[in-house]
Scaffold this active site. Structure first.
Site, PDB file in Angstrom:
ATOM      1  CG  ASP A   1      -2.178  -6.940  -4.470  1.00 37.55           C
ATOM      2  OD1 ASP A   1      -1.260  -6.146  -4.755  1.00 37.55           O
ATOM      3  OD2 ASP A   1      -1.983  -8.187  -4.426  1.00 37.55           O
TER       4      ASP A   1
ATOM      5  CG  ASP B   1      -5.514 -12.661 -11.249  1.00 41.20           C
ATOM      6  OD1 ASP B   1      -5.179 -11.976 -12.249  1.00 41.20           O
ATOM      7  OD2 ASP B   1      -4.806 -13.561 -10.790  1.00 41.20           O
TER       8      ASP B   1
ATOM      9  CE  LYS C   1       7.183  -4.209 -10.614  1.00 43.45           C
ATOM     10  NZ  LYS C   1       7.662  -4.099  -9.223  1.00 43.45           N
TER      11      LYS C   1
ATOM     12  N   GLY D   1       0.767  -1.243   0.000  1.00 45.44           N
ATOM     13  CA  GLY D   1       0.000   0.000   0.000  1.00 45.44           C
ATOM     14  C   GLY D   1       0.797   1.291   0.000  1.00 45.44           C
TER      15      GLY D   1
ATOM     16  CD1 TRP E   1       4.372   2.597  -4.894  1.00 45.05           C
ATOM     17  CD2 TRP E   1       3.471   2.598  -6.947  1.00 45.05           C
ATOM     18  NE1 TRP E   1       5.379   2.336  -5.792  1.00 45.05           N
ATOM     19  CE2 TRP E   1       4.850   2.325  -7.056  1.00 45.05           C
ATOM     20  CE3 TRP E   1       2.698   2.621  -8.095  1.00 45.05           C
ATOM     21  CZ2 TRP E   1       5.484   2.118  -8.282  1.00 45.05           C
ATOM     22  CZ3 TRP E   1       3.326   2.407  -9.332  1.00 45.05           C
ATOM     23  CH2 TRP E   1       4.706   2.162  -9.423  1.00 45.05           C
TER      24      TRP E   1
ATOM     25  CG  ASP F   1       5.204  -1.413  -8.098  1.00 41.74           C
ATOM     26  OD1 ASP F   1       6.089  -1.576  -8.956  1.00 41.74           O
ATOM     27  OD2 ASP F   1       5.443  -1.341  -6.877  1.00 41.74           O
TER      28      ASP F   1
HETATM   29  C1  LIG Z   1       5.825  -4.951  -5.938  1.00 46.03           C
HETATM   30  S1  LIG Z   1       4.254  -5.288  -5.259  1.00 46.03           S
HETATM   31  C2  LIG Z   1       3.468  -3.714  -5.263  1.00 46.03           C
HETATM   32  C3  LIG Z   1       3.960  -2.770  -4.187  1.00 46.03           C
HETATM   33  C4  LIG Z   1       3.091  -1.531  -4.082  1.00 46.03           C
HETATM   34  N1  LIG Z   1       3.289  -0.657  -5.243  1.00 46.03           N
HETATM   35  C5  LIG Z   1       3.395  -0.744  -2.853  1.00 46.03           C
HETATM   36  O1  LIG Z   1       3.995   0.316  -2.985  1.00 46.03           O
HETATM   37  O2  LIG Z   1       3.010  -1.154  -1.751  1.00 46.03           O
HETATM   38  C6  LIG Z   1       3.448  -6.109  -6.584  1.00 46.03           C
HETATM   39  C7  LIG Z   1       2.022  -6.530  -6.270  1.00 46.03           C
HETATM   40  O3  LIG Z   1       1.413  -6.972  -7.490  1.00 46.03           O
HETATM   41  C8  LIG Z   1       0.420  -7.888  -7.118  1.00 46.03           C
HETATM   42  N2  LIG Z   1       0.010  -8.694  -8.257  1.00 46.03           N
HETATM   43  C9  LIG Z   1       0.784  -9.529  -9.005  1.00 46.03           C
HETATM   44  N3  LIG Z   1       0.038 -10.167  -9.929  1.00 46.03           N
HETATM   45  C10 LIG Z   1      -1.234  -9.715  -9.766  1.00 46.03           C
HETATM   46  C11 LIG Z   1      -2.470 -10.031 -10.408  1.00 46.03           C
HETATM   47  N4  LIG Z   1      -2.520 -10.947 -11.385  1.00 46.03           N
HETATM   48  N5  LIG Z   1      -3.587  -9.381 -10.020  1.00 46.03           N
HETATM   49  C12 LIG Z   1      -3.527  -8.465  -9.013  1.00 46.03           C
HETATM   50  N6  LIG Z   1      -2.381  -8.148  -8.344  1.00 46.03           N
HETATM   51  C13 LIG Z   1      -1.257  -8.765  -8.720  1.00 46.03           C
HETATM   52  C14 LIG Z   1       1.103  -8.726  -6.030  1.00 46.03           C
HETATM   53  O4  LIG Z   1       0.140  -9.405  -5.247  1.00 46.03           O
HETATM   54  C15 LIG Z   1       1.896  -7.670  -5.269  1.00 46.03           C
HETATM   55  O5  LIG Z   1       1.212  -7.248  -4.125  1.00 46.03           O
END
Ligand SMILES: C[S@@+](CC[C@H](N)C(=O)[O-])C[C@H]1O[C@@H](n2cnc3c(N)ncnc32)[C@H](O)[C@@H]1O
Length: 205
Positions: free
Chosen positions: A75, A92, A154, A55, A57, A114
């Protein structure tokens, strides 16, 4: 060995800084750097953050958009400490309905992603999975952004990098590639910034 030490020192420095400043993750400094350079967020904006956990961002975005702004985060799992005032959708990105993300809103001013795949260490597989996530984030942005809106996504550098950045270039007034200092320099992650969405539909901003 010295390089490894440098990397872990830098990671540790950003981790400590985030903790001290009350941010949920050191990823916050990537968005801060991108936003400082490219001005993607503005007061009052309606922001969608894809892959928002834990969280940080959303915390940063709240600081810029202020109380009049609206934050929606998606998420795969619930957030342990959801930032106050953000609407969190659990699901998802591959299957979530855009209407569920928009809720009552007609459009977003900014879409952030991200999202990262669970990395396997197999470079080609990780790249391909990152491309799928990025492409879906871009598709959601192009469906939900108001004209003039901004996008940050990203993307691991891989075979489709050029094609995907060209899509962003064609749909936005400007496209930039960002590699924040807080992102590990050996990491293949990059952030693609699209500014000024050229909507083909009639919308509002
Ligand atoms: C690097 S973290 C994000 C960090 C966030 N920007 C922060 O500042 O707290 C990447 C996130 O992408 C989510 N994610 C990956 N694949 C996903 C999907 N198919 N659907 C939803 N979320 C996804 C992961 O669960 C993870 O929490």
């Amino acid at each position: 060995m010295a390089r490894l030490d440098d990397r872990s020192t830098r990671r540790d420095r950003f981790h400590k800084k985030a903790k001290k400043e009350g941010f949920l993750a050191r990823a916050v400094y990537k968005l801060e750097e991108i936003d400082t350079k490219h001005q993607v967020l503005h007061a009052g904006d309606r922001v969608l953050d894809l892959g928002c956990a834990p969280g940080s961002w959303l915390q940063y975005a709240r600081g810029v958009v202020g109380e009049s702004g609206m934050l929606v985060g998606l998420d795969r799992g619930p957030l342990q400490k959801p930032p106050p005032g953000a609407r969190i959708v659990v699901g998802d990105v591959a299957t979530i309905a855009v209407s569920e993300l928009l809720g009552e809103l007609p459009a977003f001013d900014v879409v952030l992603s991200d999202m990262a795949p669970d990395t396997t260490g197999i470079r080609q597989l990780d790249q391909a999975r990152s491309e799928v996530l990025f492409e879906r984030a871009l598709e959601i942005a192009m469906t939900t952004l108001a004209p003039g809106g901004n996008f940050v996504g990203k993307l691991f550098q891989g075979p489709d990098f050029k094609r995907l950045t060209e899509v962003v270039r064609s749909k936005f007034g400007a496209m930039k590639i960002a590699k924040p200092a807080s992102s590990r320099q050996i990491s293949i992650e990059q952030y693609v910034v699209g500014k000024g969405f050229r909507a083909e539909r009639s919308g509002e901003r």
